[in-house]
Design a protein around this motif. Sequence first.
Motif, PDB file in Angstrom:
ATOM      1  N   VAL A 195      54.397  47.793  36.892  1.00  0.00           N
ATOM      2  CA  VAL A 195      55.113  46.707  37.627  1.00  0.00           C
ATOM      3  C   VAL A 195      54.085  45.395  37.752  1.00  0.00           C
ATOM      4  CG1 VAL A 195      56.281  45.940  39.749  1.00  0.00           C
ATOM      5  CG2 VAL A 195      56.526  48.332  39.244  1.00  0.00           C
ATOM      6  N   ASN A 196      54.606  44.221  37.274  1.00  0.00           N
ATOM      7  CA  ASN A 196      53.850  43.080  37.477  1.00  0.00           C
ATOM      8  C   ASN A 196      54.370  42.014  38.208  1.00  0.00           C
ATOM      9  OD1 ASN A 196      51.821  44.022  35.393  1.00  0.00           O
ATOM     10  ND2 ASN A 196      53.294  43.703  33.695  1.00  0.00           N
ATOM     11  N   PHE A 197      53.651  41.509  39.229  1.00  0.00           N
ATOM     12  CA  PHE A 197      53.737  40.444  39.866  1.00  0.00           C
ATOM     13  C   PHE A 197      53.013  39.476  40.133  1.00  0.00           C
ATOM     14  CE2 PHE A 197      53.331  44.036  42.498  1.00  0.00           C
ATOM     15  CZ  PHE A 197      52.561  43.410  43.775  1.00  0.00           C
ATOM     16  N   LYS A 198      53.184  38.458  40.566  1.00  0.00           N
ATOM     17  CA  LYS A 198      52.248  37.336  40.659  1.00  0.00           C
ATOM     18  C   LYS A 198      51.992  37.336  42.277  1.00  0.00           C
ATOM     19  CE  LYS A 198      53.417  34.361  37.026  1.00  0.00           C
ATOM     20  NZ  LYS A 198      53.219  33.086  36.346  1.00  0.00           N
ATOM     21  N   MET A 199      50.570  37.152  42.593  1.00  0.00           N
ATOM     22  CA  MET A 199      50.299  37.116  44.068  1.00  0.00           C
ATOM     23  C   MET A 199      48.891  36.068  44.132  1.00  0.00           C
ATOM     24  SD  MET A 199      48.669  39.915  46.265  1.00  0.00           S
ATOM     25  CE  MET A 199      50.174  41.208  46.325  1.00  0.00           C
ATOM     26  N   ASN A 200      48.797  35.329  45.152  1.00  0.00           N
ATOM     27  CA  ASN A 200      47.986  34.428  45.366  1.00  0.00           C
ATOM     28  C   ASN A 200      46.559  35.413  45.324  1.00  0.00           C
ATOM     29  OD1 ASN A 200      45.688  33.541  47.518  1.00  0.00           O
ATOM     30  ND2 ASN A 200      47.007  31.557  47.186  1.00  0.00           N
ATOM     31  N   GLU A 201      45.478  34.558  44.551  1.00  0.00           N
ATOM     32  CA  GLU A 201      44.475  35.280  44.197  1.00  0.00           C
ATOM     33  C   GLU A 201      43.513  35.846  45.514  1.00  0.00           C
ATOM     34  OE1 GLU A 201      40.360  34.640  41.557  1.00  0.00           O
ATOM     35  OE2 GLU A 201      41.614  32.992  41.711  1.00  0.00           O
ATOM     36  N   ASP A 202      43.534  34.908  46.751  1.00  0.00           N
ATOM     37  CA  ASP A 202      42.716  35.104  47.864  1.00  0.00           C
ATOM     38  C   ASP A 202      43.422  36.120  48.519  1.00  0.00           C
ATOM     39  OD1 ASP A 202      40.816  34.606  49.968  1.00  0.00           O
ATOM     40  OD2 ASP A 202      42.722  33.973  50.956  1.00  0.00           O
ATOM     41  N   THR A 232      42.607  39.307  46.696  1.00  0.00           N
ATOM     42  CA  THR A 232      41.270  40.081  46.948  1.00  0.00           C
ATOM     43  C   THR A 232      41.116  40.458  48.599  1.00  0.00           C
ATOM     44  OG1 THR A 232      40.262  38.222  45.408  1.00  0.00           O
ATOM     45  CG2 THR A 232      38.746  38.994  47.171  1.00  0.00           C
ATOM     46  N   ARG A 233      41.731  40.053  49.320  1.00  0.00           N
ATOM     47  CA  ARG A 233      41.756  40.403  50.575  1.00  0.00           C
ATOM     48  C   ARG A 233      42.523  41.706  50.713  1.00  0.00           C
ATOM     49  NH1 ARG A 233      43.638  35.230  53.770  1.00  0.00           N
ATOM     50  NH2 ARG A 233      44.060  36.787  55.526  1.00  0.00           N
ATOM     51  N   PHE A 234      43.495  41.904  50.242  1.00  0.00           N
ATOM     52  CA  PHE A 234      44.391  43.064  50.266  1.00  0.00           C
ATOM     53  C   PHE A 234      43.474  44.215  49.631  1.00  0.00           C
ATOM     54  CE2 PHE A 234      47.499  46.060  48.278  1.00  0.00           C
ATOM     55  CZ  PHE A 234      48.394  46.157  49.447  1.00  0.00           C
ATOM     56  N   ASP A 235      42.996  43.979  48.490  1.00  0.00           N
ATOM     57  CA  ASP A 235      42.030  44.941  47.813  1.00  0.00           C
ATOM     58  C   ASP A 235      40.959  45.472  48.885  1.00  0.00           C
ATOM     59  OD1 ASP A 235      43.515  45.079  45.535  1.00  0.00           O
ATOM     60  OD2 ASP A 235      42.196  43.879  44.631  1.00  0.00           O
ATOM     61  N   ALA A 236      40.479  44.434  49.613  1.00  0.00           N
ATOM     62  CA  ALA A 236      39.316  44.753  50.343  1.00  0.00           C
ATOM     63  C   ALA A 236      39.833  45.685  51.529  1.00  0.00           C
ATOM     64  CB  ALA A 236      38.821  43.415  50.991  1.00  0.00           C
ATOM     65  N   VAL A 237      41.069  45.286  52.210  1.00  0.00           N
ATOM     66  CA  VAL A 237      41.458  46.108  53.119  1.00  0.00           C
ATOM     67  C   VAL A 237      41.927  47.784  52.660  1.00  0.00           C
ATOM     68  CG1 VAL A 237      43.486  46.613  54.641  1.00  0.00           C
ATOM     69  CG2 VAL A 237      42.311  44.306  54.391  1.00  0.00           C
ATOM     70  N   SER A 238      42.488  47.637  51.402  1.00  0.00           N
ATOM     71  CA  SER A 238      42.844  49.048  50.958  1.00  0.00           C
ATOM     72  C   SER A 238      41.429  49.809  50.532  1.00  0.00           C
ATOM     73  CB  SER A 238      43.696  48.746  49.682  1.00  0.00           C
ATOM     74  OG  SER A 238      43.066  48.330  48.533  1.00  0.00           O
ATOM     75  N   ASN A 239      40.381  49.169  50.110  1.00  0.00           N
ATOM     76  CA  ASN A 239      39.444  49.863  49.930  1.00  0.00           C
ATOM     77  C   ASN A 239      38.671  50.365  51.430  1.00  0.00           C
ATOM     78  OD1 ASN A 239      39.135  49.318  47.203  1.00  0.00           O
ATOM     79  ND2 ASN A 239      37.871  47.723  47.399  1.00  0.00           N
ATOM     80  N   GLN A 240      38.738  49.726  52.516  1.00  0.00           N
ATOM     81  CA  GLN A 240      38.408  49.959  53.581  1.00  0.00           C
ATOM     82  C   GLN A 240      39.112  51.276  54.128  1.00  0.00           C
ATOM     83  OE1 GLN A 240      38.825  46.404  56.038  1.00  0.00           O
ATOM     84  NE2 GLN A 240      36.740  45.769  55.632  1.00  0.00           N
ATOM     85  N   ILE A 288      42.499  53.808  50.168  1.00  0.00           N
ATOM     86  CA  ILE A 288      43.708  54.010  49.596  1.00  0.00           C
ATOM     87  C   ILE A 288      43.531  52.853  48.619  1.00  0.00           C
ATOM     88  CG2 ILE A 288      46.009  54.054  49.853  1.00  0.00           C
ATOM     89  CD1 ILE A 288      45.733  54.778  52.803  1.00  0.00           C
ATOM     90  N   SER A 289      44.093  53.213  47.524  1.00  0.00           N
ATOM     91  CA  SER A 289      44.061  52.099  46.354  1.00  0.00           C
ATOM     92  C   SER A 289      45.323  51.272  46.449  1.00  0.00           C
ATOM     93  CB  SER A 289      44.234  52.912  44.826  1.00  0.00           C
ATOM     94  OG  SER A 289      45.873  53.376  44.807  1.00  0.00           O
ATOM     95  N   ALA A 290      45.033  50.181  46.260  1.00  0.00           N
ATOM     96  CA  ALA A 290      46.229  49.147  46.403  1.00  0.00           C
ATOM     97  C   ALA A 290      47.537  49.401  45.754  1.00  0.00           C
ATOM     98  CB  ALA A 290      45.913  47.898  45.621  1.00  0.00           C
ATOM     99  N   SER A 291      47.528  50.215  44.637  1.00  0.00           N
ATOM    100  CA  SER A 291      48.642  50.880  43.989  1.00  0.00           C
ATOM    101  C   SER A 291      49.332  51.660  44.887  1.00  0.00           C
ATOM    102  CB  SER A 291      48.328  51.417  42.450  1.00  0.00           C
ATOM    103  OG  SER A 291      49.420  52.122  42.209  1.00  0.00           O
TER     104      SER A 291
END
Length: 103
Positions: A6-13, A16-24, A27-30
């Motif tokens: 699935v591809n969709f557009k998201m603000n880069e910031d 980045t912040r979502f990936d950081a939270v998922s890492n904390q 759990i993967s962002a996926s």
Amino acid sequence: MRQVTVNFKMNEDIKTRFDAVSNQLGISASTLYNLFAKNVITYRKLPFSICVEDEQKKEEMFQKLINLWKMSVQVPQEIKDKLNLTQKDINDIVYKFRKGKSK
């Protein structure tokens, strides 16, 4: 079950912040996206509430609600005159609208 991309557009910031939270969370962002999608499917609603905190935006939303109401039924003068609607006022408007539509 077959996996799809699935591809969709998201603000880069935000990404980045979502990936950081998922890492904390460890759990993967996926996985988080999948949890969100499954929750929406299961409960047939968003897993969070959407609200407007800004008073000016609240007033704009209430005014739009009143304008829609005016287009569908005659609004009592006391509602037209109110500048600040409470949740009870809005509930009353919706109730009166639904009651009028059910006839």
